[in-house]
Design a protein around this motif. Structure first.
Motif, PDB file in Angstrom:
ATOM      1  N   GLN A 114       3.342  77.635  58.498  1.00 38.80           N
ATOM      2  CA  GLN A 114       4.143  76.708  58.826  1.00 38.80           C
ATOM      3  C   GLN A 114       3.805  75.460  58.210  1.00 38.80           C
ATOM      4  O   GLN A 114       4.763  74.597  57.666  1.00 38.80           O
ATOM      5  N   ARG A 172      11.613  83.565  67.421  1.00 38.80           N
ATOM      6  CA  ARG A 172      12.061  82.836  66.234  1.00 38.80           C
ATOM      7  C   ARG A 172      13.778  82.978  65.994  1.00 38.80           C
ATOM      8  O   ARG A 172      14.506  81.959  65.645  1.00 38.80           O
ATOM      9  N   GLU A 207       6.181  73.635  55.384  1.00 40.08           N
ATOM     10  CA  GLU A 207       6.486  72.128  55.472  1.00 40.08           C
ATOM     11  C   GLU A 207       6.271  71.404  54.230  1.00 40.08           C
ATOM     12  O   GLU A 207       6.953  70.556  54.059  1.00 40.08           O
ATOM     13  N   GLU A 248       7.125  78.094  69.782  1.00 36.12           N
ATOM     14  CA  GLU A 248       8.429  78.231  69.266  1.00 36.12           C
ATOM     15  C   GLU A 248       8.584  78.550  67.824  1.00 36.12           C
ATOM     16  O   GLU A 248       9.536  79.151  67.421  1.00 36.12           O
ATOM     17  N   ASP A 249       7.439  78.633  67.239  1.00 36.16           N
ATOM     18  CA  ASP A 249       7.294  79.326  65.830  1.00 36.16           C
ATOM     19  C   ASP A 249       7.059  80.634  65.819  1.00 36.16           C
ATOM     20  O   ASP A 249       7.046  81.243  64.750  1.00 36.16           O
ATOM     21  N   GLU A 266      -0.326  78.769  62.016  1.00 37.55           N
ATOM     22  CA  GLU A 266      -0.304  77.299  61.752  1.00 37.55           C
ATOM     23  C   GLU A 266      -0.327  76.981  60.119  1.00 37.55           C
ATOM     24  O   GLU A 266       0.354  76.123  59.574  1.00 37.55           O
ATOM     25  N   ARG A 271       5.183  85.730  63.183  1.00 36.90           N
ATOM     26  CA  ARG A 271       4.100  84.906  63.088  1.00 36.90           C
ATOM     27  C   ARG A 271       2.708  85.359  63.889  1.00 36.90           C
ATOM     28  O   ARG A 271       2.013  84.584  64.370  1.00 36.90           O
TER      29      ARG A 271
END
Length: 573
Positions: free
Chosen positions: A388, A131, A392, A158-159, A385, A415
């Protein structure tokens, strides 16, 4: 290709190192079959297996093949993805440094940048590094809490979470398309470092991660008054926790920390323990010995890649109680919500997340504070997830996530499971109960009295090789097709099949589940007890999870014993 053909292909390779050739030549027929009958598969968190020669083992060729697949996945995302690169870390196991740097060399052969740690580092720091540096992916070389014979390879998105299903499926496809792992190209290590394709990371990244850890503890004044001289024993069990946990505890203000120094040495043989698994009380033997010497209040142990933490607490008779992963989760959840409530910082849209096989006790705790619990499939990537999604949409604010297998995440700058974060918060929780003249054991008792006596048990059955895989499938099919209608003289009120994505109640009404498909069956009984069955995603095991609730702890434990006996009888029929 048959396993015999695979064996011949390996034996005729001119590049096969002597140590692998000698091992292969010494194998008996059954061992060869197990080592070559299939390819080591990606599961919920990558791949994990015995170290050695074979397509069903982990070795430089299997690692090269996996990384070649990852390189092709990165290439499919374009030149910018190649420049963003891949972060790589590794633990203290046999061949971990070799696997890490060979992965970097495979990536460099494709012109893909990588960031590789100079020496062993924890899994959560790898997640943070992905990250922080904006990498397109990450690789963690580790077999987590498994014995010394194992190693593994986890891939991150990528998270900073374990690679999600869509990319993981694409990666698996790329890997399977590579017919000859011996043909995978490696760039020169020295040239790749000189050109900047391989960047070596060290203390500068540690300092960044430690800076983020300063926000983990909720009440610094509590630590100053009751935690500073509280006696803590910590053991990294010969793994990566030594790189950061000692410094993190000191940074937070815990000054009376004793380290099991013999287990602070990175040792791929884990020579002081039968298995470096903090879920097992046996792994705490030396910590308990030191704890008795210094009169320690709490003992903490992290597994080799420091993503899991185990906790023991001193009881009134001086013995140490090994807390379950669910009990630790309950303590953390209760403290986070209560501390924020007292401080006036508990958001109205607070959310927690847990795996479907973790205790419902934490759900009851969350609901009592007006927080929402989200249940996800096993695998911390599903919690990542959710985090995230919360960020968002802004619909919820993440407070805590956990799995019953001793994995916890407090702050989402990582994460994945983060034992360093958990060590800090458990130490603060111990200080909180100390401020009230109590222990963590008293804390568990308070929670039971308020929410009910919950008990859980996880049973892992190892079934290795081709025969084992067939037996696991047979057991899952038997439950799926012919499960009894009751256990412990209690009717099954709800059957959830996460592979078929169906939830069927006792009257036969069916609703659709909304999770991704997974080979898991969960049965909820009329008294809110439940049990679940699932094959492990990374090991040759089938797991049974049993959870009950009763008026007393002994009543809940008696229910577990009865359900376990009936499961064994059903499987054995």
């Amino acid at each position: 290709m048959t396993y015999q053909e695979n064996v011949e292909k390996w034996l005729h390779s001119t590049d096969l190192p002597d140590y692998l050739r000698q091992e292969l030549e010494a194998m008996d027929k059954k061992t060869k079959e197990d080592a070559f009958y299939t390819n080591l598969e990606f599961g919920t968190a990558g791949m994990r297996g015995y170290i050695g020669a074979g397509t069903n083992r982990i070795n430089i060729y299997v690692v090269r093949q996996a990384t070649e697949g990852l390189a092709k996945l990165v290439e499919s995302k374009g030149e910018e993805a190649k420049k963003r690169g891949v972060a790589i870390a590794y633990d203290s196991r046999h061949f971990s440094p070799e696997f890490a740097f060979e992965s970097a060399q495979v990536l460099a052969a494709h012109g893909i940048k990588s960031y590789v740690f100079e020496s062993l580092r924890p899994t959560p720091e790898l997640s943070f590094t992905v990250r922080h540096y904006g990498a397109i992916a990450g690789i963690m070389v580790t077999a987590s809490h498994n014995p010394k014979e194992f190693n593994g390879y986890k891939v991150y998105g990528e998270d900073g979470g374990q690679m999600p299903p869509a990319d993981a499926d694409a990666l698996t496809g790329y890997i399977r398309a590579i017919e000859d792992p011996f043909a995978v190209q490696l760039a020169d290590l020295g040239e790749s470092k000189a050109s900047g394709l391989i960047t070596i990371l060290g203390e500068e990244t540690d300092a960044l991660y430690l800076e983020e850890l300063k926000d983990i503890n909720i009440n610094p004044e509590l630590i100053k008054e009751f935690g500073r001289d509280m006696k803590i024993v910590y053991t990294p069990l010969h793994g990566t926790g030594e790189m950061l946990a000692r410094r993190a505890l000191a940074q937070a203000g815990f000054e009376s920390v004793q380290i099991v120094e013999s287990q602070a040495v990175a040792d791929p043989n884990f020579s002081t323990v039968a298995s470096p698994n903090p879920e097992s009380q046996a792994a705490f033997a030396l910590a308990e010995e030191l704890g008795r010497q210094v009169d320690a209040d709490v003992l903490l142990a992290t597994d080799p890649d420091a993503d899991r933490v185990g906790v023991e607490v001193r009881q009134a008779d001086g013995s140490y109680w090994n807390l379950s992963g669910n009990q630790i989760g309950a303590l953390i959840a209760k403290y986070i919500l209560e501390a924020h409530k007292q401080a006036g910082t508990l958001p109205k849209n607070a959310a927690l997340a847990k795996s479907i096989v973790s205790t419902e006790l934490v759900t009851k705790i969350a609901e009592s504070y007006g927080a929402t619990m989200f249940n996800v499939l096993t695998g911390f990537k599903f919690i990542a997830e959710k985090i995230q999604e919360f960020e968002e949409t802004g619909n919820y604010i993440y407070m805590f996530g956990f799995e019953e297998s001793f994995g916890y995440l407090i702050k989402p700058f990582v994460r994945d499971k983060d034992a360093i974060q958990a060590v800090l918060l458990v130490a603060e929780i111990a200080a909180y109960y100390r401020s009230r003249g109590l222990t963590l054991a008293d804390g568990i008792d308070e929670i039971f009295k308020e929410y009910g006596y919950f008990a859980e048990k996880t049973i892992s059955v190892i079934l290795s090789g081709m025969d084992g895989a067939a037996e696991i499938k047979k057991i899952m099919d038997k439950f799926r097709d012919n499960a009894p209608s009751q256990f412990n003289s209690t009717a099954i009120a709800l059957t959830e099949d996460f592979q078929e994505l169906t939830a069927t109640d006792g009257q036969g009404h069916v609703e659709k589940l909304t999770t991704p498909p997974s080979n898991v069956l969960k049965y909820t009984l009329a008294d809110d007890s439940w049990f679940a069955v699932r094959p492990s995603g990374t090991e040759p095991k089938i797991k049974f999870y049993i959870a009950t609730v009763g008026e007393t702890l002994s009543e809940a434990e008696e229910k577990i014993a009865n359900i376990e006996a009936e499961i064994n009888a059903f499987v054995g029929q």
